[in-house]
Design an enzyme around this catalytic site. Structure first.
Site, PDB file in Angstrom:
ATOM      1  N   HIS A   1     -59.697  -7.782  70.771  1.00  8.89           N
ATOM      2  CA  HIS A   1     -58.583  -6.850  70.612  1.00  8.89           C
ATOM      3  C   HIS A   1     -59.103  -5.411  70.541  1.00  8.89           C
ATOM      4  CE1 HIS A   1     -55.445  -9.898  69.100  1.00  8.89           C
ATOM      5  NE2 HIS A   1     -56.514 -10.587  69.456  1.00  8.89           N
TER       6      HIS A   1
ATOM      7  N   GLN B   1     -63.334 -10.622  76.669  1.00 11.71           N
ATOM      8  CA  GLN B   1     -61.941 -10.935  76.928  1.00 11.71           C
ATOM      9  C   GLN B   1     -61.732 -12.438  76.829  1.00 11.71           C
ATOM     10  OE1 GLN B   1     -61.726  -8.898  80.836  1.00 11.71           O
ATOM     11  NE2 GLN B   1     -59.862  -8.029  80.044  1.00 11.71           N
TER      12      GLN B   1
END
Length: 578
Positions: free
Chosen positions: A26, A352
Site C-alpha cells: 500500500h 504489488q
C-alpha cells in the site's frame, strides 16, 4: 498527529491528503502517486500520512522529495507495531479483527486532529486519497465535506471479482466451493475463472475469510459517494478486459505503473553487495508480503526446497519469522549461498499483490504451486516448490523472461509518457479532481460566499498558474470550470481571452491548450480581436483560413497529433462562420 517538514507558508493551490494502510504493497504505490502529484500541479501541496509504526519500521523513505510533499502520522493503536497471534487460525482472526477495530477508532481520532490542525493554519485539505481497508477515511472525508478517491493497489481484476461477488454472485461462488471446487465461473468482462483463481478471502474455508466483510464495507462505502472514484495501479495493456467493464457509476482510472525508477535508500546494504557478486537472472527472490504468516510446517518445506535447489536466493521475511527462517537455513547449509533479511529496499523489488490467474494464464510470466491438504493444514510440499523453481529457472525460463521483458517495456513506456508528457488519458481523472476539489470547496463552503463571490480571485489564481506553466492542462480545465453553466461570463470576461492571447504570443512554450481554449470560446460565441487573429495566423504553417475556428483546428491537428482525429471532428462540427 505530527506533520514533518512543516511550513507556515500557506499555498493557494490544492492540498492533497494521502492516507495509507501500513503494508508495503500500500505504501509504495501511494507514495509514488503522492510524489507525482507534488511534481505535477502548480501550487499544489501534498501531505502523506502513515501510521507511526510504519515510520518506526522504516517502511518508507522521506529522502529526495519535493518541498511541497510533507509527511504526517496517524495512530493505528499500535505505534510500536502490530504483532498478530500465530498460535492458531482462530487467535489470528481475533487479533486481526481487534487491530482493524482499534485502527478505526484511533485512526479517526488522530486523523481528525490532522485535518482540523491544517484548517486552523489556513491550509485545508481539498482532496483525500486513501488505500484499501481504510473506509473510515472516506467516512471522515465525507464528514468534513472533502472529495475523496480510493487508490486500489491490487489489479483491477481483483476489484471486479469483489464487486461481482457482492452484487449477485456470492451464492454461485459459495455453491461452487461446496459442491464443485474444480468448476468454472464466468463473471462479466473477466476471463473464465476457477475457484483457485479467486481471491482467497472469498472462499469460506480460507483462514483469512474473516477479512471479507472489510471488502464488502469498501464496496458499500464507495456506493455512498455521488460519483465514486477509484484509481487503480494498472495500465490499459495489462488488464484490457477488466478495464473495459462498467461497474455501476464507479469511475475507474488506470494510473499505473506506480513504481519508481530510482532507489533512495540502502544502496550500500549488505544484500546489494551480495547480489552484485551473482550472475544475471541466477538469484531466486522470495517474499510473502507484509501480512502473511507461514506455519512452521510450511517454513520447513520451503527451506528444504530452497536448499535442495542449490540456487542462490534472497528471502525477505517479516520480523516475526526472521529469526526462525534464518536459523533453519543456516542449520542445513554449511556453504551459505543465500541471504535472509528482515527488510530490503522495496523500490528495487516490486511489492504489488498480483492474482495468480493473471500471472500464469494472462501475463504468462510464472507458474503456480499446487497445494495439498495435510491433516487440517493446506501445505505446499518441498518437491512441488522445487518443480516450480526448475520450471521458472530452466524449462520455461526463456519464455517467461521474454514475456516479462515485454510487460516491463510496456510499463516503462507508460511510465515515460506519465513522467515526460502525454499522460492525458491516465491523468484525466486527476485533472478533473483538481477542478472538482477547489470547485467543491468554493461551492459548498457558505463562509466563502459561493462561486460568484470567489470567481474573481480564483480566475486570478488560475491565470497566474497558466502563465507560470502554459503546458499544465489542469489549470486550463479549472479556468473553464469556473464558468460552468455561465457561457455569457465565460466569453465576456477579458481575463480568459487575454490569457489565451498572452500564451499564443509567447515563443518559449507550447500553445496547444491556449488554442483549444480559444476554440471553445469561439464556438461559444466569443468575438475575436485582430490581435487574436494575428497571433493564430502567426502559428499557421498552412494557408490561413477565413474561418478562425477552422484555422485553430487545423493548427491543433498538427501540434497535437495524438488527438488529430478529435480536432478534425471538431472542425467538421463548426457551422458558424467566425
Amino acid at each position: 498527529m505530527s506533520n514533518d517538514n512543516d511550513s507556515s507558508k500557506s499555498l493557494t493551490g490544492p492540498h492533497f491528503l494521502f492516507v495509507t494502510y501500513p503494508a508495503q504493497g500500500h505504501i509504495n504505490p501511494s507514495l509514488e502517486l503522492a510524489k507525482r502529484l507534488a511534481g505535477t500541479f502548480i501550487g499544489a501541496r501534498v501531505t502523506f500520512a502513515a501510521p507511526v509504526a510504519a515510520y518506526n519500521r522504516r517502511m518508507l523513505s522521506k529522502e529526495n522529495v519535493l518541498q511541497n510533499l510533507t509527511f504526517a502520522t496517524y495512530s493505528d493503536g499500535h505505534d510500536d507495531g502490530f504483532r498478530p497471534s500465530t498460535s492458531s487460525d482462530k487467535s489470528r482472526q481475533q487479533s486481526s479483527r481487534q487491530y482493524l477495530s482499534e485502527m478505526r477508532r484511533r485512526g479517526r481520532e488522530t486523523l481528525t486532529e490532522l485535518i482540523e490542525d491544517n484548517r486552523r493554519q489556513n491550509r485545508p485539505f481539498t482532496c483525500v486519497v486513501y488505500t484499501i481497508l481504510l473506509t473510515w477515511v472516506a467516512e471522515l472525508a465525507r464528514e468534513f465535506q472533502i472529495p475523496s478517491a480510493l487508490l486500489w493497489v491490487q489489479p483491477v481484476t481483483v476489484f471486479s471479482i469483489f464487486y461481482h461477488y457482492f452484487n449477485g454472485y456470492a451464492d454461485t461462488i459459495s455453491e461452487m466451493a461446496d459442491n464443485n471446487p474444480s468448476g468454472i465461473i464466468k463473471l462479466p468482462s473477466l476471463p473464465l475463472l476457477r475457484l483457485r483463481d479467486l481471491p482467497s478471502f472469498i472462499v469460506p474455508t480460507n483462514a483469512y475469510a474473516f477479512v471479507l466483510p472489510a471488502f464488502l464495507e469498501q464496496i458499500e462505502s464507495l456506493k455512498q459517494e455521488e460519483t465514486p472514484k477509484i484509481l487503480v495501479n494498472s495500465f490499459q495493456e495489462l488488464e484490457q478486459e477488466a478495464l473495459t467493464s462498467v461497474l455501476d457509476n464507479f469511475k475507474i482510472v488506470p494510473i499505473g505503473p506506480l513504481i519508481t525508477s530510482r532507489t533512495d535508500s540502502e544502496t550500500n546494504a549488505e544484500y546489494v553487495e551480495w547480489l552484485d557478486t551473482k550472475s544475471d537472472s541466477s538469484v531466486l527472490y522470495i517474499s510473502f508480503g507484509t501480512l502473511a504468516v507461514l506455519s512452521k510446517k510450511q517454513l520447513v518445506e520451503l527451506c528444504k526446497a530452497l536448499i535442495e535447489s542449490r540456487r542462490p536466493f534472497l528471502w525477505v521475511v517479516t520480523d516475526k519469522s526472521y529469526r526462525r527462517s534464518k536459523e533453519d537455513v543456516e542449520e542445513k547449509e554449511e556453504e551459505i549461498i543465500s541471504i535472509v533479511v528482515s527488510w530490503c529496499d522495496q523500490f528495487r523489488w516490486t511489492d504489488q499483490m498480483t492474482n495468480a490467474k493473471l500471472l500464469e494464464d494472462c501475463w504468462r510470466t510464472g507458474v503456480r504451486v499446487m497445494e495439498k491438504k495435510d491433516e487440517e493444514e493446506v501445505l505446499v510440499e518441498s518437491g512441488e516448490i522445487r518443480r516450480c523453481i526448475e520450471e521458472v529457472m530452466e524449462e520455461k525460463a526463456e519464455e517467461f523472461r521474454r514475456n516479462a521483458a515485454r510487460w516491463r517495456d510496456l510499463a516503462a513506456e507508460t511510465w515515460a509518457l506519465q513522467a515526460l508528457g502525454g499522460w492525458e488519458n491516465e491523468l484525466d481523472y486527476c485533472h478533473e479532481l483538481l477542478d472538482a476539489d477547489r470547485h467543491y470547496v468554493i461551492t459548498r463552503s457558505p463562509s466563502l460566499g459561493g462561486l460568484e463571490a470567489m470567481r474573481e480571485s480564483e480566475v486570478s489564481y488560475t491565470v497566474k498558474a497558466i502563465l507560470a506553466n502554459p503546458g499544465n492542462e489542469s489549470s486550463w480545465r479549472y479556468l473553464k470550470a469556473l464558468y460552468k453553466d455561465d457561457t455569457e461570463s465565460w466569453i465576456s470576461d477579458p481575463s480568459v481571452s487575454s490569457v489565451c492571447l498572452k500564451v499564443l504570443s509567447r515563443t518559449d512554450c507550447l500553445h496547444g491548450f491556449a488554442l483549444s481554449t480559444l476554440l471553445d470560446l469561439l464556438c461559444d460565441g466569443f468575438r475575436p480581436t485582430n490581435e487574436h487573429r494575428d497571433s493564430v495566423k502567426a502559428l499557421a504553417n498552412e494557408e490561413p483560413e477565413t474561418n478562425l475556428a477552422n484555422l485553430v483546428c487545423t493548427i491543433l491537428c498538427r501540434v497535437d497529433p495524438i488527438r488529430a482525429n478529435y480536432w478534425a471532428w471538431r472542425k467538421s462540427k463548426i457551422t458558424v462562420a467566425i
